[in-house]
Design a protein around this motif. Structure first.
Motif, short mmCIF file in Angstrom:
data_model
loop_
_atom_site.label_atom_id
_atom_site.label_comp_id
_atom_site.label_asym_id
_atom_site.label_seq_id
_atom_site.Cartn_x
_atom_site.Cartn_y
_atom_site.Cartn_z
N MET A 1 -3.43 10.62 2.37
CA MET A 1 -4.49 11.42 1.77
C MET A 1 -4.19 12.91 1.91
O MET A 1 -4.39 13.67 0.97
CB MET A 1 -5.85 11.09 2.41
N ASN A 2 -3.71 13.32 3.06
CA ASN A 2 -3.34 14.72 3.28
C ASN A 2 -2.26 15.14 2.30
O ASN A 2 -2.31 16.24 1.74
CB ASN A 2 -2.82 14.89 4.71
N HIS A 3 -1.28 14.29 2.10
CA HIS A 3 -0.20 14.59 1.15
C HIS A 3 -0.74 14.76 -0.26
O HIS A 3 -0.34 15.64 -0.99
CB HIS A 3 0.86 13.48 1.21
N CYS A 4 -1.68 13.89 -0.62
CA CYS A 4 -2.24 13.94 -1.99
C CYS A 4 -3.01 15.22 -2.26
O CYS A 4 -3.06 15.68 -3.39
CB CYS A 4 -3.14 12.74 -2.22
N ILE A 5 -3.66 15.77 -1.24
CA ILE A 5 -4.48 16.95 -1.49
C ILE A 5 -3.82 18.23 -1.04
O ILE A 5 -4.42 19.30 -1.10
CB ILE A 5 -5.87 16.81 -0.82
N TRP B 1 -4.40 3.59 10.12
CA TRP B 1 -5.27 4.70 9.76
C TRP B 1 -4.49 6.01 9.74
O TRP B 1 -4.73 6.88 8.91
CB TRP B 1 -6.47 4.78 10.70
N LYS B 2 -3.51 6.15 10.64
CA LYS B 2 -2.65 7.34 10.62
C LYS B 2 -1.94 7.44 9.27
O LYS B 2 -1.83 8.51 8.70
CB LYS B 2 -1.62 7.28 11.75
N PHE B 3 -1.44 6.30 8.80
CA PHE B 3 -0.75 6.27 7.51
C PHE B 3 -1.69 6.69 6.38
O PHE B 3 -1.32 7.49 5.52
CB PHE B 3 -0.19 4.87 7.23
N LEU B 4 -2.92 6.17 6.40
CA LEU B 4 -3.89 6.55 5.37
C LEU B 4 -4.17 8.04 5.41
O LEU B 4 -4.15 8.71 4.38
CB LEU B 4 -5.19 5.77 5.53
N PHE B 5 -4.40 8.59 6.59
CA PHE B 5 -4.68 10.02 6.71
C PHE B 5 -3.50 10.86 6.23
O PHE B 5 -3.67 11.86 5.54
CB PHE B 5 -5.05 10.40 8.14
N VAL C 1 0.86 -1.17 0.00
CA VAL C 1 0.00 0.00 0.00
C VAL C 1 0.90 1.22 0.00
O VAL C 1 1.93 1.24 0.64
CB VAL C 1 -0.96 0.02 1.21
N GLY C 2 0.52 2.20 -0.77
CA GLY C 2 1.31 3.42 -0.79
C GLY C 2 1.17 4.13 -2.11
O GLY C 2 0.35 3.78 -2.94
N ASN D 1 1.98 -6.97 4.73
CA ASN D 1 1.21 -5.77 5.06
C ASN D 1 -0.19 -6.11 5.57
O ASN D 1 -1.13 -5.36 5.33
CB ASN D 1 1.15 -4.81 3.87
N THR D 2 -0.33 -7.20 6.29
CA THR D 2 -1.65 -7.63 6.76
C THR D 2 -2.34 -6.59 7.61
O THR D 2 -3.57 -6.49 7.59
CB THR D 2 -1.55 -8.95 7.55
N GLU D 3 -1.57 -5.77 8.34
CA GLU D 3 -2.20 -4.74 9.18
C GLU D 3 -2.89 -3.66 8.35
O GLU D 3 -3.69 -2.89 8.87
CB GLU D 3 -1.18 -4.12 10.14
N PHE D 4 -2.61 -3.61 7.03
CA PHE D 4 -3.22 -2.63 6.15
C PHE D 4 -4.36 -3.21 5.31
O PHE D 4 -4.99 -2.49 4.55
CB PHE D 4 -2.17 -2.01 5.21
N HIS D 5 -4.65 -4.50 5.43
CA HIS D 5 -5.68 -5.13 4.60
C HIS D 5 -7.04 -4.47 4.78
O HIS D 5 -7.78 -4.29 3.81
CB HIS D 5 -5.76 -6.62 4.87
#
Length: 150
Positions: free
Chosen positions: A140-144, A133-137, A2-3, A22-26
């Protein structure tokens, strides 16, 4: 995996591949794969900085019959953007989806995401989410963000 892959400073694509490492990100990958933004995250368009600058330099908004439009000129061509055109181009299939959520629905779903903070306000602290979830946020923050390389 993921990334995001930054193929060039103007181009990025998300990879949502499940592996044993990366099971913790599934759970997050399942969420993103089911979401209406999946196509927008995984398509890899080439976006020229000069086109972005032209867009913002020429952008004008107008409303006709309660429908908002943005008129711009990009690469010398006039373009009209509406909510419907964005939904169509990014393959969003949620026109009949939920427009608003009440606070209790938001609190219930935030808890399902493992949030461990106070749920008396609509301000959520990233520190109270799991690392996934911190990684996802963060991603997403980086992308926008408004940085020219994002």
């Amino acid at each position: 995996m993921v990334g995001l892959d930054f193929c060039s400073k103007h181009n990025m694509v998300a990879y949502l591949e499940k592996t044993d490492g990366n099971t913790e990100f599934h759970q997050i990958m399942d969420f993103l794969t089911r979401s209406s933004i999946h196509y927008a995250l995984t398509v890899s368009p080439i976006v020229s900085t000069s086109f972005v600058e032209q867009f913002w330099t020429t952008a004008k908004s107008r409303t006709v019959n309660n429908i908002s439009y943005i008129d711009v000129i990009v690469a010398g061509k006039p373009i009209t953007i509406s909510e419907a055109s964005i939904r169509s181009d990014l393959l969003f299939d949620d026109a009949d989806g939920i427009d608003t959520l009440n606070n209790q629905a938001i609190f219930d779903h935030i808890q399902l995401m493992g949030y461990e903070g106070d749920l008396n306000t609509l301000t959520f602290n990233k520190a109270f989410f799991s690392p996934q979830w911190k990684f996802l946020f963060h991603t997403m923050n980086h992308c926008i963000s408004s940085k020219s390389t994002s």
